[in-house]
Motif scaffolding. Structure first.
Motif, short mmCIF file in Angstrom:
data_model
loop_
_atom_site.label_atom_id
_atom_site.label_comp_id
_atom_site.label_asym_id
_atom_site.label_seq_id
_atom_site.Cartn_x
_atom_site.Cartn_y
_atom_site.Cartn_z
N HIS A 260 0.85 -1.19 0.00
CA HIS A 260 0.00 0.00 0.00
C HIS A 260 0.89 1.25 0.00
CE1 HIS A 260 0.68 0.87 4.29
NE2 HIS A 260 0.59 -0.45 4.47
N ALA A 261 0.30 2.40 -0.25
CA ALA A 261 1.08 3.61 -0.50
C ALA A 261 2.02 3.98 0.63
CB ALA A 261 0.12 4.77 -0.79
N GLU A 262 1.55 3.90 1.86
CA GLU A 262 2.41 4.27 2.98
C GLU A 262 3.60 3.32 3.10
OE1 GLU A 262 0.14 4.57 6.55
OE2 GLU A 262 -1.22 6.09 5.74
N ALA A 263 3.38 2.04 2.89
CA ALA A 263 4.47 1.08 2.96
C ALA A 263 5.48 1.32 1.83
CB ALA A 263 3.93 -0.34 2.89
N ARG A 264 4.97 1.58 0.62
CA ARG A 264 5.87 1.79 -0.52
C ARG A 264 6.80 2.98 -0.31
NH1 ARG A 264 1.05 1.30 -3.50
NH2 ARG A 264 1.28 3.42 -4.30
N ALA A 265 6.39 3.94 0.48
CA ALA A 265 7.22 5.12 0.71
C ALA A 265 8.45 4.81 1.56
CB ALA A 265 6.39 6.20 1.40
N THR A 266 8.50 3.61 2.16
CA THR A 266 9.59 3.29 3.07
C THR A 266 10.71 2.49 2.41
OG1 THR A 266 8.61 1.20 3.83
CG2 THR A 266 7.94 3.22 4.98
N TYR A 267 10.57 2.14 1.14
CA TYR A 267 11.63 1.35 0.49
C TYR A 267 11.74 1.72 -0.99
CZ TYR A 267 7.62 -1.61 -0.91
OH TYR A 267 6.43 -2.07 -1.41
N ASP A 268 12.87 1.33 -1.59
CA ASP A 268 13.13 1.58 -3.01
C ASP A 268 12.85 0.35 -3.87
OD1 ASP A 268 14.24 4.34 -2.79
OD2 ASP A 268 15.73 3.31 -1.56
#
Length: 339
Positions: A260-268
Motif C-alpha cells: 500500500h502507498a504508505e508502505a511503498r514510501a519506506t523502500y526503493d
C-alpha cells in the motif's frame, strides 16, 4: 536528439505476436512526444513493413546492413535477421521461433560489439521456442548465459526486476511451480539477489543508499513459526546478513501489508519470495507503465512487462505504453554511463 548517439538495440520478439505492433507504436508515440530515442530494430523487415501497413502507421523503415549504418533522420532502422516466412498474425510456427531467436542473438551481438548501447526486447513465446531447442525458461536466463558464455562474464547474475512509477519488485525464485518455492528458497539466494539489486539501484538508478524491503513467504511472515518456519529460519537470517554487509534491508515483512502507498514510501525495492508475489502488485498498480528490467548483467536490458498477446496481433488493440516505458528506462540507464 544527438544523431551520433549510440542507439538502443530492439529485438523484434515473436513476430506472430504484438512485438512488431508495440515497437512501431512506441516509435510513433516517442516521436510525437518530441523524444525520438535512437533505436535499431533487429528482425524481419517484411514483417515490420506489413504490420505498419496493417495498423495504418506511417513509419519510414530503413533496412540497414548493420547498426552503425548512416540512418536517415526520422527513419526507423531495421537490421534484417532470419526471415519469419509467410507469417499469419497470431499463428505460431517453427520459422517464427527461429526468427525470434536470431533477432535476439543479433541484437545481443550488436550490444556486445558496442554498436548499440543497451537492449530492449519485445516479448517472445517460450512454448514456441521450445520446439526449436531453446533450453532456457525465458529471456532472463538466456541473457545470463550469453553474458557468461559469450562475453566471459562469470560474475553475471541475471535478476528480474519489475519497475514502475510507484513500485519496484524483485522475485527471488522465478519460473518454478508454487509447490516448489518453500523447498527452493535459501538464505544464500536471498542474499545474492539483494546484493545485485543494491548494486544496480546505485549504479543504474542513481539511488545512493537503496532501501530494500524483504517480503515474508508465509501469511503474516510466518507468525513466529505458527504459519511456517521459512520466514524465521531462512529469510530473517538473510536480512541480518545483508545488514552486516552494509545493505539497508528490513524484514521479513508480511506481504499483505507491503504494497500500500504508505508502505511503498519506506523502500526503493521489495524483494519477494516467488513470481506472483512480485508481479501481481506491480502489474495491478500500473500494468502499462511497468517495465521488466534485468539487473546483474554487463549491459542494460529492459522489456515491456506483457506477453505476445497472439489474439490481438495486428488488430491495433495492443497498447505500446509499456514498450515506450521500456525504451525510456533503458535510455535513462545507459545515459548514466553504466551500460
Amino acid at each position: 536528439m544527438n544523431d551520433r548517439a549510440v542507439p538502443l538495440a530492439v529485438s523484434m520478439g515473436e513476430p506472430a505476436g504484438i512485438g512488431p505492433d508495440v515497437i512501431l507504436g512506441a516509435f510513433v508515440a516517442l516521436r510525437a512526444a518530441g523524444e525520438p530515442i535512437p533505436m535499431v530494430v533487429f528482425g524481419d523487415p517484411d514483417v515490420m513493413a506489413q504490420r505498419a501497413e496493417r495498423l495504418g502507421l506511417t513509419v519510414d523503415l530503413q533496412v540497414a546492413a548493420e547498426p552503425s549504418s548512416l540512418h536517415k533522420p526520422g527513419a526507423l532502422p531495421v537490421v534484417a535477421t532470419h526471415s519469419a516466412g509467410s507469417l499469419e498474425h497470431g499463428i505460431l510456427s517453427k520459422q517464427s521461433a527461429e526468427a525470434t531467436l536470431d533477432a535476439l542473438t543479433s541484437a545481443l551481438d550488436a550490444v556486445a560489439a558496442g554498436d548499440c548501447s543497451g537492449l530492449v526486447t519485445a516479448p517472445l513465446h517460450k512454448a514456441n521456442l521450445y520446439q526449436v531447442g531453446f533450453p532456457y525458461p525465458g529471456h532472463t536466463e538466456r541473457l545470463e548465459a550469453y553474458a557468461r558464455d559469450t562475453l566471459g562474464r562469470n560474475d553475471a547474475r541475471a535478476v528480474m526486476m519489475l519497475a514502475g512509477p510507484e513500485l519496484r519488485t524483485v522475485p527471488v525464485t522465478v519460473h518454478i511451480p508454487l509447490s516448489e518455492v518453500a523447498h527452493s528458497l535459501k538464505s544464500a539466494a536471498i542474499i545474492d539477489v539483494a546484493r545485485v539489486v543494491d548494486k544496480d539501484l546505485k549504479a543504474r538508478f542513481g539511488i545512493a543508499q537503496p532501501r530494500l524491503a524483504i517480503a515474508g513467504l508465509n501469511p503474516h511472515a510466518g507468525e513466529s513459526g505458527a504459519l511456517g518456519t521459512e520466514d524465521d529460519a531462512r529469510i530473517a537470517p538473510a536480512v541480518a546478513q545483508l545488514r552486516r554487509l552494509g545493505i539497508e534491508a528490513t524484514g521479513p515483512h508480511p506481504a499483505d501489508t507491503l504494497f500500500h502507498a504508505e508502505a511503498r514510501a519506506t523502500y526503493d525495492a521489495a524483494l519477494c519470495m516467488y513470481h506472483d508475489q512480485a508481479l501481481i502488485p506491480a502489474k495491478a498498480l500500473d500494468f502499462h507503465g511497468t517495465v521488466n528490467v534485468t539487473l546483474g548483467l554487463p549491459f542494460v536490458r529492459t522489456s515491456p512487462d506483457h506477453g505476445t498477446a497472439l489474439a490481438i496481433a495486428g488488430t491495433g488493440k495492443a497498447s505500446p505504453a509499456s514498450m515506450v516505458a521500456a525504451l525510456r528506462l533503458a535510455w535513462s540507464m545507459v545515459n548514466r554511463g553504466q551500460g
